[in-house]
Design a protein around this motif. Structure first.
Motif, mmCIF file in Angstrom:
data_model
loop_
_atom_site.group_PDB
_atom_site.id
_atom_site.type_symbol
_atom_site.label_atom_id
_atom_site.label_comp_id
_atom_site.label_asym_id
_atom_site.label_seq_id
_atom_site.Cartn_x
_atom_site.Cartn_y
_atom_site.Cartn_z
ATOM 1 N N ASP A 42 29.779 34.040 -50.751
ATOM 2 C CA ASP A 42 30.890 34.993 -50.708
ATOM 3 C C ASP A 42 30.411 36.425 -50.914
ATOM 4 O O ASP A 42 31.066 37.373 -50.470
ATOM 5 C CB ASP A 42 31.930 34.654 -51.775
ATOM 6 C CG ASP A 42 32.656 33.342 -51.485
ATOM 7 O OD1 ASP A 42 32.765 32.990 -50.287
ATOM 8 O OD2 ASP A 42 33.093 32.690 -52.448
ATOM 9 N N TYR A 43 29.291 36.601 -51.597
ATOM 10 C CA TYR A 43 28.726 37.927 -51.862
ATOM 11 C C TYR A 43 27.229 37.911 -51.564
ATOM 12 O O TYR A 43 26.398 38.083 -52.456
ATOM 13 C CB TYR A 43 28.958 38.328 -53.326
ATOM 14 C CG TYR A 43 30.399 38.222 -53.759
ATOM 15 C CD1 TYR A 43 31.317 39.231 -53.441
ATOM 16 C CD2 TYR A 43 30.850 37.109 -54.471
ATOM 17 C CE1 TYR A 43 32.639 39.127 -53.834
ATOM 18 C CE2 TYR A 43 32.181 36.999 -54.856
ATOM 19 C CZ TYR A 43 33.073 38.013 -54.541
ATOM 20 O OH TYR A 43 34.378 37.917 -54.926
ATOM 21 N N PRO A 44 26.859 37.696 -50.313
ATOM 22 C CA PRO A 44 25.436 37.511 -49.992
ATOM 23 C C PRO A 44 24.596 38.764 -50.229
ATOM 24 O O PRO A 44 23.371 38.673 -50.311
ATOM 25 C CB PRO A 44 25.463 37.132 -48.511
ATOM 26 C CG PRO A 44 26.742 37.712 -47.993
ATOM 27 C CD PRO A 44 27.718 37.597 -49.121
ATOM 28 N N TRP A 45 25.248 39.930 -50.345
ATOM 29 C CA TRP A 45 24.494 41.170 -50.542
ATOM 30 C C TRP A 45 24.109 41.409 -51.999
ATOM 31 O O TRP A 45 23.330 42.296 -52.298
ATOM 32 C CB TRP A 45 25.323 42.354 -50.034
ATOM 33 C CG TRP A 45 26.668 42.471 -50.696
ATOM 34 C CD1 TRP A 45 26.953 43.145 -51.854
ATOM 35 C CD2 TRP A 45 27.888 41.894 -50.264
ATOM 36 N NE1 TRP A 45 28.281 43.020 -52.170
ATOM 37 C CE2 TRP A 45 28.890 42.257 -51.200
ATOM 38 C CE3 TRP A 45 28.254 41.109 -49.172
ATOM 39 C CZ2 TRP A 45 30.217 41.855 -51.070
ATOM 40 C CZ3 TRP A 45 29.584 40.715 -49.056
ATOM 41 C CH2 TRP A 45 30.543 41.077 -49.980
#
Length: 325
Positions: A42-45
């Motif tokens: 959901d927050y790959p960065w």
């Protein structure tokens, strides 16, 4: 090893004044500190999150901490984003493909120019009027237009030639505001003109409207001419701990600042004998959106502006018919 030798900062100077004092946090103070690092689809960065308890509200004090960047995407440019109450900061970190030989770099000779689009030093935030730095006819205001590819090199070099006591930054602003600027700002052109005339009794700067009209007759009536001039930022016009002396308006084509660019001098920095990092250089490519409020620039213009060199200033030709780029 987690040990980093910083002994120099603790030594006394020649007057006997002590440097930094090291104070160790107690175990109960550290009990709520948390570090996590894992992949989340959901927050790959997000590579990792580190939370530290701030025991005392001393914004001017500082702590040190070591961080590990997992770099799951490989070498390249990463960001360390700090948030504490109303304070924000971001640090760029290059993760190299192999061990760095020169981790922190060093000051290099020469001047580097930091360019900020949609930016102006507004009136009241810089010094110019009556200053000796402006008494150089033909070397004060530099017109930029398609004929010289909006290249500010001559303007910036003139600023360097004057020295930092007379010039530290530069504004690039519209000579005539575009038609899309709101009516009450249409004639608000940020070019210093009421400069002391000196003993000659005539303007001693080519920022004077009559001088510009005589010297650049073909450019004065164009609606796509920019004017570049050097300046000295007024340090008292802003709180340097939380604010900058320049103003950025990057999403409102009805404001003249949207069409402006500002430069400030920085110290050149070099890293010696480090391994090449092509991914780090690619990350520095300009990121220019195509949409600005309810208007936009064409996809071709978006690509053109992204490819500009540091001394080349964009002209923002906004349009109403938008295409997602």
């Amino acid at each position: 090893s987690l040990y980093a030798n910083r002994s120099k900062v603790f030594e006394s100077d020649e007057d006997g004044e002590h440097g930094v004092t090291a104070i160790e946090y107690t175990a109960d103070t550290l009990s709520d500190d948390v570090r996590v690092a894992y992949y989340n689809s959901d927050y790959p960065w997000i590579e990792a999150v580190h939370r530290f308890t701030v025991e005392m509200k001393w914004a001017q004090e500082f702590d040190t901490a070591r961080f590990d960047i997992p770099a799951r995407a490989g070498s390249g440019e990463y960001l360390v984003h700090m948030v504490w109450r109303g304070y924000r900061d971001v640090i760029d970190v290059d993760v190299l493909p192999s061990e760095a030989n020169d981790r922190y770099g060093r000051a290099a000779s020469g001047v580097t120019w930091i360019k900020t689009d949609h930016c102006q030093y507004q009136r009241g935030t810089y010094e110019s009027e009556g200053r000796k730095s402006w008494r150089v006819p033909g070397r004060t205001c530099f017109p930029l237009w398609p004929g010289n590819e909006y290249n500010a090199s001559a303007c910036l070099q003139a600023c360097v030639d004057r020295g930092t006591s007379k010039c530290e930054a530069a504004n690039v602003v519209p000579l005539n505001n575009p038609s899309g600027v709101v009516d009450f700002l249409a004639n608000n052109v940020n070019i210093p003109t009421d400069i002391d005339v000196g003993n000659s009794g005539s303007p001693n700067t080519d920022c004077d409207p009559s001088y510009m009209a005589a010297k650049y007759p073909d450019l004065v009536n164009r609606n796509d001419t920019l004017m570049c001039y050097g300046l000295i930022p007024d340090e008292d016009s802003s709180n340097d701990e939380v604010d900058d002396p320049w103003t950025i308006i990057d999403n409102d084509p009805m404001d003249p600042i949207f069409y402006s660019t500002c430069y400030r001098q920085g110290t050149a920095w070099e890293f010696v004998s480090n391994p090449a990092c092509p991914a780090c250089e690619a990350a520095n490519a300009s990121s220019v959106p195509w949409r600005y409020g309810d208007r936009c620039i064409s996809c071709a213009e978006t690509r053109r502006i992204r490819a500009l060199q540091n001394t080349e200033v964009p002209w923002w030709g906004v349009i109403d018919d938008c295409e997602a780029c």
